[in-house]
Design a protein around this motif. Structure first.
Motif, PDB file in Angstrom:
ATOM      1  N   TYR A   1       0.817  -1.216   0.000  1.00 51.15           N
ATOM      2  CA  TYR A   1       0.000   0.000   0.000  1.00 51.15           C
ATOM      3  C   TYR A   1       0.854   1.271   0.000  1.00 51.15           C
ATOM      4  N   ALA A   2       2.137   1.142  -0.253  1.00 51.77           N
ATOM      5  CA  ALA A   2       3.082   2.262  -0.128  1.00 51.77           C
ATOM      6  C   ALA A   2       2.678   3.490  -0.941  1.00 51.77           C
ATOM      7  N   GLU A   3       2.039   3.301  -2.067  1.00 55.28           N
ATOM      8  CA  GLU A   3       1.689   4.425  -2.946  1.00 55.28           C
ATOM      9  C   GLU A   3       0.243   4.884  -2.801  1.00 55.28           C
ATOM     10  N   VAL A   4      -0.513   4.273  -1.879  1.00 56.35           N
ATOM     11  CA  VAL A   4      -1.935   4.589  -1.749  1.00 56.35           C
ATOM     12  C   VAL A   4      -2.116   5.805  -0.851  1.00 56.35           C
ATOM     13  N   GLU A   5      -2.946   6.732  -1.292  1.00 58.41           N
ATOM     14  CA  GLU A   5      -3.275   7.950  -0.546  1.00 58.41           C
ATOM     15  C   GLU A   5      -4.637   7.778   0.126  1.00 58.41           C
ATOM     16  N   PRO A   6      -4.947   8.477   1.197  1.00 62.17           N
ATOM     17  CA  PRO A   6      -4.061   9.402   1.902  1.00 62.17           C
ATOM     18  C   PRO A   6      -3.039   8.633   2.732  1.00 62.17           C
ATOM     19  N   ARG A   7      -1.860   9.192   2.872  1.00 60.62           N
ATOM     20  CA  ARG A   7      -0.783   8.548   3.614  1.00 60.62           C
ATOM     21  C   ARG A   7      -1.057   8.651   5.115  1.00 60.62           C
ATOM     22  N   PHE A   8      -1.021   7.503   5.775  1.00 56.86           N
ATOM     23  CA  PHE A   8      -1.248   7.466   7.215  1.00 56.86           C
ATOM     24  C   PHE A   8       0.009   7.915   7.954  1.00 56.86           C
ATOM     25  N   ASP A   9      -0.187   8.830   8.892  1.00 54.99           N
ATOM     26  CA  ASP A   9       0.882   9.273   9.787  1.00 54.99           C
ATOM     27  C   ASP A   9       0.270   9.312  11.190  1.00 54.99           C
ATOM     28  N   PRO A  10       0.684   8.404  12.093  1.00 58.97           N
ATOM     29  CA  PRO A  10       0.048   8.368  13.414  1.00 58.97           C
ATOM     30  C   PRO A  10       0.189   9.671  14.184  1.00 58.97           C
ATOM     31  N   ILE A  11       1.297  10.376  13.984  1.00 59.26           N
ATOM     32  CA  ILE A  11       1.522  11.635  14.688  1.00 59.26           C
ATOM     33  C   ILE A  11       0.488  12.672  14.246  1.00 59.26           C
TER      34      ILE A  11
ATOM     35  N   GLY B   1       2.234  -9.735  26.028  1.00 59.17           N
ATOM     36  CA  GLY B   1       3.472  -9.327  25.359  1.00 59.17           C
ATOM     37  C   GLY B   1       3.291  -7.980  24.680  1.00 59.17           C
ATOM     38  N   GLU B   2       3.952  -7.814  23.541  1.00 56.40           N
ATOM     39  CA  GLU B   2       3.903  -6.547  22.815  1.00 56.40           C
ATOM     40  C   GLU B   2       3.223  -6.707  21.464  1.00 56.40           C
ATOM     41  N   SER B   3       2.632  -5.621  21.035  1.00 53.23           N
ATOM     42  CA  SER B   3       2.069  -5.530  19.693  1.00 53.23           C
ATOM     43  C   SER B   3       3.093  -4.835  18.809  1.00 53.23           C
ATOM     44  N   ARG B   4       3.076  -5.191  17.547  1.00 53.06           N
ATOM     45  CA  ARG B   4       3.925  -4.489  16.583  1.00 53.06           C
ATOM     46  C   ARG B   4       3.006  -3.803  15.576  1.00 53.06           C
ATOM     47  N   LEU B   5       3.148  -2.496  15.455  1.00 54.05           N
ATOM     48  CA  LEU B   5       2.380  -1.697  14.505  1.00 54.05           C
ATOM     49  C   LEU B   5       3.340  -1.244  13.406  1.00 54.05           C
ATOM     50  N   VAL B   6       2.990  -1.546  12.146  1.00 52.36           N
ATOM     51  CA  VAL B   6       3.759  -1.056  11.002  1.00 52.36           C
ATOM     52  C   VAL B   6       2.785  -0.375  10.050  1.00 52.36           C
ATOM     53  N   HIS B   7       3.281   0.648   9.338  1.00 50.42           N
ATOM     54  CA  HIS B   7       2.403   1.356   8.410  1.00 50.42           C
ATOM     55  C   HIS B   7       3.190   1.798   7.183  1.00 50.42           C
ATOM     56  N   ASP B   8       2.460   1.909   6.080  1.00 54.22           N
ATOM     57  CA  ASP B   8       3.004   2.434   4.838  1.00 54.22           C
ATOM     58  C   ASP B   8       1.826   2.826   3.962  1.00 54.22           C
TER      59      ASP B   8
ATOM     60  N   TYR C   1      -7.151   0.980   7.420  1.00 56.29           N
ATOM     61  CA  TYR C   1      -6.930   1.715   6.177  1.00 56.29           C
ATOM     62  C   TYR C   1      -7.479   3.122   6.346  1.00 56.29           C
ATOM     63  N   GLN C   2      -6.624   4.114   6.155  1.00 52.37           N
ATOM     64  CA  GLN C   2      -7.087   5.492   6.215  1.00 52.37           C
ATOM     65  C   GLN C   2      -7.771   5.806   4.891  1.00 52.37           C
ATOM     66  N   VAL C   3      -9.047   6.200   4.958  1.00 49.51           N
ATOM     67  CA  VAL C   3      -9.823   6.470   3.744  1.00 49.51           C
ATOM     68  C   VAL C   3     -10.124   7.949   3.551  1.00 49.51           C
ATOM     69  N   SER C   4      -9.907   8.747   4.597  1.00 50.38           N
ATOM     70  CA  SER C   4     -10.045  10.201   4.488  1.00 50.38           C
ATOM     71  C   SER C   4      -9.205  10.817   5.602  1.00 50.38           C
ATOM     72  N   ASP C   5      -9.162  12.140   5.656  1.00 52.86           N
ATOM     73  CA  ASP C   5      -8.383  12.810   6.695  1.00 52.86           C
ATOM     74  C   ASP C   5      -8.860  12.454   8.100  1.00 52.86           C
ATOM     75  N   ASP C   6     -10.140  12.067   8.225  1.00 51.48           N
ATOM     76  CA  ASP C   6     -10.729  11.845   9.539  1.00 51.48           C
ATOM     77  C   ASP C   6     -11.225  10.429   9.796  1.00 51.48           C
ATOM     78  N   THR C   7     -10.978   9.472   8.875  1.00 50.01           N
ATOM     79  CA  THR C   7     -11.594   8.151   9.017  1.00 50.01           C
ATOM     80  C   THR C   7     -10.635   7.012   8.701  1.00 50.01           C
ATOM     81  N   LEU C   8     -10.651   6.002   9.600  1.00 51.25           N
ATOM     82  CA  LEU C   8      -9.983   4.724   9.370  1.00 51.25           C
ATOM     83  C   LEU C   8     -11.043   3.637   9.307  1.00 51.25           C
ATOM     84  N   ILE C   9     -10.837   2.643   8.444  1.00 46.65           N
ATOM     85  CA  ILE C   9     -11.658   1.434   8.433  1.00 46.65           C
ATOM     86  C   ILE C   9     -10.765   0.299   8.899  1.00 46.65           C
ATOM     87  N   ASN C  10     -11.284  -0.513   9.813  1.00 47.59           N
ATOM     88  CA  ASN C  10     -10.497  -1.551  10.469  1.00 47.59           C
ATOM     89  C   ASN C  10     -11.147  -2.918  10.293  1.00 47.59           C
ATOM     90  N   GLU C  11     -10.325  -3.919   9.953  1.00 52.72           N
ATOM     91  CA  GLU C  11     -10.756  -5.311   9.938  1.00 52.72           C
ATOM     92  C   GLU C  11      -9.735  -6.106  10.746  1.00 52.72           C
TER      93      GLU C  11
END
Length: 173
Positions: free
Chosen positions: A23-33, A107-114, A143-153
């Protein structure tokens, strides 16, 4: 024999799975910060292994994220009256990766994004109605689908077998 070998190789390639890099080229780009600062509402359903919805929920999320650390303070209200909380704490482990902990996470969770995709893998300690607990392997895709919305599965597994799924949206308030 060659046909069987080729068939086996194709089967293995088909099982390779999806990576956040896909998903590296898919917009909008997710930035957790950028995304996870402020108040959010999540609404979703929980399905059993057959796909039947067993309950639904609404959650409020208070989020704070900076260059090195992130917090998601989640409060859930389920359709059967159950209320629960989860307090996630994340620390940066790389440019697009974070390590997370929460009280009911083993334990720990690992979160990765692109691109617009996020994947989290973790083990969740889930209380059952009979008073016992079960630890499930959670494979979260957001998956971030807009500036204000994530869809989660989220696919839930035990001993490698799919036992349920969670589908939800997370929206900035």
């Amino acid at each position: 024999m060659r046909v069987l070998l080729i068939a086996a190789m194709l089967t293995l390639v088909g099982c390779a799975g999806v990576s956040v890099k896909d998903y590296a080229e898919v917009e909008p780009r997710f930035d957790p910060i950028e995304f996870f600062n402020g108040d959010f509402i999540a609404e979703g359903v929980i399905q059993n292994r057959s796909g039947a919805v067993t309950r639904h929920f609404v959650a409020t999320i208070d989020a704070y994220w900076d260059e090195e650390r992130g917090v998601l303070d989640e409060v859930f209200l389920f359709s059967d009256g159950e209320e629960s909380e989860r307090y996630w704490e994340f620390t940066r482990t790389g440019p697009n990766s974070w390590s997370g902990t929460a009280g009911d996470v083993v334990g720990e969770s690992r979160l990765v994004h692109d691109g617009n995709a996020i994947q989290m893998k973790y083990r969740l300690d889930v209380p059952l109605q009979n008073g016992r607990n079960i630890v499930l392997n959670m494979d979260d895709w957001l998956y971030q689908v807009s500036d204000d919305t994530l869809i989660n599965e989220t696919i839930m597994r035990k001993f490698g077998f799919r036992v349920g799924k969670i589908i939800l949206t997370i929206r900035r308030i």
